[in-house]
Design an enzyme around this catalytic site. Structure first.
Site, PDB file in Angstrom:
ATOM      1  CG  HIS A  12      -0.384  -0.074   2.542  1.00  0.00           C
ATOM      2  ND1 HIS A  12      -0.990  -0.758   3.585  1.00  0.00           N
ATOM      3  CD2 HIS A  12       0.735   0.473   3.072  1.00  0.00           C
ATOM      4  CE1 HIS A  12      -0.264  -0.622   4.686  1.00  0.00           C
ATOM      5  NE2 HIS A  12       0.784   0.129   4.404  1.00  0.00           N
ATOM      6  CD  GLU A 240       3.870  -1.343   6.328  1.00  0.00           C
ATOM      7  OE1 GLU A 240       3.842  -0.153   6.669  1.00  0.00           O
ATOM      8  OE2 GLU A 240       3.838  -1.711   5.133  1.00  0.00           O
TER       9      GLU A 240
END
Length: 279
Positions: A12, A240
Site C-alpha cells: 500500500h 507490515e
C-alpha cells in the site's frame, strides 16, 4: 449465510496513490507496476464482492502514540479519506457495513480477541491505495468496506501467529452472519522496505519471493517467523507483512492462486500482490 470467497494481498505504498492522483500511471517508471494489476481489476469486476474486510495499518492519522490499539475494527457508516499532510486523496468516501462490522466485533471478542471498536475514523493511504489499485478511479467504490487496523508502527506489534489466528476468528464471525454476502478479506502492507537510518532503501527480493511462495501453502508455519527476522531481513517496515496473515487465516487451508505479481521499486518499497480464491 455470508461467505468469504477470496483474499487479496497487496502493498500500500503512498507514492502509488500519488501517481494515480496525479495521472502518472503511464509514465515509464510507473507503467510496469500498474500493468501488474490489470488482471486484478478485471478479476474483481467479475467477482463483485459485497463487502471487503480490509486489513491495514494507520500511519498516525486516526491514531497516534497516545492511543494505538493492537487490533481495531471500524463500525461506522462511512469513512473519509485522511489528510496526511498534503490534503486528503481525491478518492470516494468509503462506505462501511455497520451491521456486519458490529457482528464481527461481538463474535471475535467472544472468541477471545480484544478488538478495539471504533465508530468514526479517517482512512489513510494504507486503506485507499489498495482500493485504487484494484478498482481504479470510480466515482464511488463498488462495495462496502470494513476497516480493520493493526498496529505495526509502535512496538510491540502483534505476532504473525496471532494475526493468523485472528483471521480464523474473522472467518468464523463472517460465516455466522445471517445474510447472503460475498465477502473478501484483504491483507495489505510491505513488502521489504526501510525508510530511515543507514539501511534506508533496503529491498530483499529473495525474502519477498520466499514469503510469496510460502504464504500460499505453508502459511501457518510461516506465521511463526519472529519479528526480529522481518526487521533484519526485510527492513524495519517489512514487519507490515504480518497483516497478510489475517487475510490468509480467513481463507481455506487449500486455496487456488489466481494471480501473483512482484515489482521493485515503487518509491523505496518492493511491491507484492497475490489473489487467492477459496476452493
Amino acid at each position: 449465510m455470508a461467505k468469504i470467497s477470496a483474499g487479496v494481498f497487496t502493498s500500500h505504498v503512498p507514492a502509488i496513490g500519488a501517481a494515480i492522483d496525479n495521472d502518472k500511471m503511464d509514465e515509464e517508471y510507473w507503467q510496469p507496476l500498474f500493468a501488474g494489476y490489470d488482471y486484478s481489476r478485471q478479476w474483481i469486476a467479475e467477482q463483485k464482492p459485497d463487502v471487503i474486510l480490509l486489513v491495514y495499518n494507520d500511519h498516525a492519522t486516526a491514531f497516534d502514540s497516545n492511543l494505538v490499539p493492537t487490533f481495531a475494527i471500524a463500525t461506522g457508516e462511512q469513512f473519509k479519506p485522511a489528510d496526511e499532510g498534503w490534503g486528503p486523496r481525491p478518492v470516494p468516501m468509503v462506505q462501511g457495513h455497520p451491521e456486519l462490522a458490529s457482528h464481527i466485533a461481538q463474535s471475535v471478542i467472544q472468541d477471545e480477541f480484544d478488538l478495539t471498536v471504533v465508530r468514526d475514523l479517517d482512512v489513510d493511504h494504507g486503506l485507499t491505495v489498495p482500493l485504487s489499485l484494484m478498482f481504479g478511479q470510480p466515482e464511488q467504490w463498488p462495495c462496502r468496506v470494513i476497516p480493520i487496523a493493526v498496529n505495526v508502527v509502535l512496538y510491540p506489534p502483534p505476532s504473525g501467529k496471532r494475526c493468523y489466528a485472528l483471521g480464523k476468528a474473522l472467518r468464523r464471525a463472517v460465516e455466522s452472519f445471517d445474510e447472503n454476502l460475498n465477502v473478501q478479506v484483504w491483507g495489505t502492507g510491505g513488502m521489504s522496505h526501510q525508510l530511515q537510518g543507514p539501511r534506508a532503501g533496503l529491498i530483499n527480493k529473495s525474502f519477498d519471493n520466499t514469503f510469496l511462495d510460502r504464504i500460499v501453502d505453508d502459511a501457518e508455519e510461516l506465521s511463526q517467523t519472529p519479528h526480529v527476522d522481518y526487521v533484519r531481513l526485510s527492513g524495519s517496515e517489512g514487519v507490515e507483512l504480518v497483516m497478510w496473515f489475517i487475510a490468509r487465516g480467513a481463507l481455506n487451508e487449500t486455496v487456488e492462486q489466481q494471480h501473483r505479481f512482484y515489482h521493485v521499486p515503487a518509491s523505496n518499497t518492493a511491491v507484492g500482490h497475490l489473489i487467492l480464491e477459496n476452493q
